[in-house]
Design an enzyme around this catalytic site. Structure first.
Site, PDB file in Angstrom:
ATOM      1  N   GLU A 220       0.848  -1.190   0.000  1.00 24.63           N
ATOM      2  CA  GLU A 220       0.000   0.000   0.000  1.00 24.63           C
ATOM      3  C   GLU A 220       0.885   1.242   0.000  1.00 24.63           C
ATOM      4  OE1 GLU A 220      -2.484   1.581  -0.856  1.00 24.63           O
ATOM      5  OE2 GLU A 220      -4.075   1.159   0.564  1.00 24.63           O
TER       6      GLU A 220
ATOM      7  N   ASP B  92      -3.154   5.134   6.821  1.00 31.60           N
ATOM      8  CA  ASP B  92      -3.677   6.358   7.419  1.00 31.60           C
ATOM      9  C   ASP B  92      -4.598   5.979   8.573  1.00 31.60           C
ATOM     10  OD1 ASP B  92      -4.896   8.904   7.847  1.00 31.60           O
ATOM     11  OD2 ASP B  92      -4.735   9.410   5.741  1.00 31.60           O
TER      12      ASP B  92
ATOM     13  N   VAL C  41       0.090  14.324   1.618  1.00 30.66           N
ATOM     14  CA  VAL C  41       1.280  14.082   0.804  1.00 30.66           C
ATOM     15  C   VAL C  41       0.916  13.538  -0.574  1.00 30.66           C
ATOM     16  CG1 VAL C  41       2.843  13.759   2.752  1.00 30.66           C
ATOM     17  CG2 VAL C  41       1.584  11.793   1.861  1.00 30.66           C
TER      18      VAL C  41
ATOM     19  N   ASP D 171      -1.594  10.583  -4.885  1.00 27.02           N
ATOM     20  CA  ASP D 171      -2.222  11.634  -5.676  1.00 27.02           C
ATOM     21  C   ASP D 171      -3.141  12.517  -4.853  1.00 27.02           C
ATOM     22  OD1 ASP D 171      -5.433  10.906  -6.748  1.00 27.02           O
ATOM     23  OD2 ASP D 171      -4.361   9.553  -5.409  1.00 27.02           O
TER      24      ASP D 171
ATOM     25  N   ARG E 273       0.892  12.012  -9.098  1.00 23.38           N
ATOM     26  CA  ARG E 273       1.451  10.665  -8.967  1.00 23.38           C
ATOM     27  C   ARG E 273       2.843  10.548  -9.586  1.00 23.38           C
ATOM     28  NH1 ARG E 273      -2.607   7.175  -7.292  1.00 23.38           N
ATOM     29  NH2 ARG E 273      -4.706   7.618  -8.031  1.00 23.38           N
TER      30      ARG E 273
END
Length: 180
Positions: free
Chosen positions: A99, A103, A153, A159, A165
């Site tokens: 990943e 978060d 970020v 993105d 990206r």
């Protein structure tokens, strides 16, 4: 052009490359003489996963899932949806979920639970970035690139509204760009 929207570079291209190599060595040590199956969580992990699987000197296969809880926003909605499921069976396989960022943990908690019920030999999580301040659900992170502060970020696959990206580094997006 996109660089004007970056407040600060957190990790340079060189720092990312070095850390990916270190993670690859950890994975090789943990899975010596075993085959691993990397499951990339689209779309954010694709750059990290490409670099990681090239750096790992083990037999490996790849598959992808697309899971969403963000939509076009900057925070998780809590509504988790599998958009693309795996193409391969993971029964009896050593799975490493890759990943871009851990978060709140909502999406990965849900996803890892689903994968465990498919009877793999093992499931581990590898995330480029960890934002522990935002954690709501407990998720065990086995391989962590970097721990970061609670900032928005982008870059290196991450993105905002499908932009940024392609940046070769990870940077903090200026709040005025996303209305933060």
């Amino acid at each position: 052009m996109l660089e004007k929207d970056i407040q600060e570079i957190l990790f340079t291209e060189e720092q990312l490359k070095k850390r990916v190599e270190e993670l690859a060595r950890q994975i090789e040590n943990d899975y010596a003489e075993k085959e691993v199956m990397f499951i990339g969580i689209l779309r954010g992990s694709f750059v990290f996963l490409a670099d990681l699987c090239r750096a790992v000197d083990l037999p490996c296969t790849l598959d992808f899932m697309s899971v969403s809880s963000y939509g076009t926003g900057t925070t998780s909605s809590g509504q988790i949806q599998i958009i693309k499921d795996l193409s391969e069976d993971i029964t009896g396989r050593h799975v490493i979920v890759v990943e871009d960022i851990l978060d709140s943990g909502n999406t990965l908690h849900y996803l890892l639970n689903i994968l465990e019920h498919r009877h793999p030999a093992s499931v581990r999580l590898c995330a480029l970035l960890d934002k522990p301040e935002r954690r709501v659900k407990p998720v065990e992170l086995h391989y962590c690139g970097f721990s970061i502060p609670d900032a928005f970020v982008v870059g290196y696959g991450l993105d905002y509204a499908e932009r940024y990206r392609s940046l070769p580094y990870v940077g903090i997006l200026k709040p005025e760009v996303y209305g933060g």
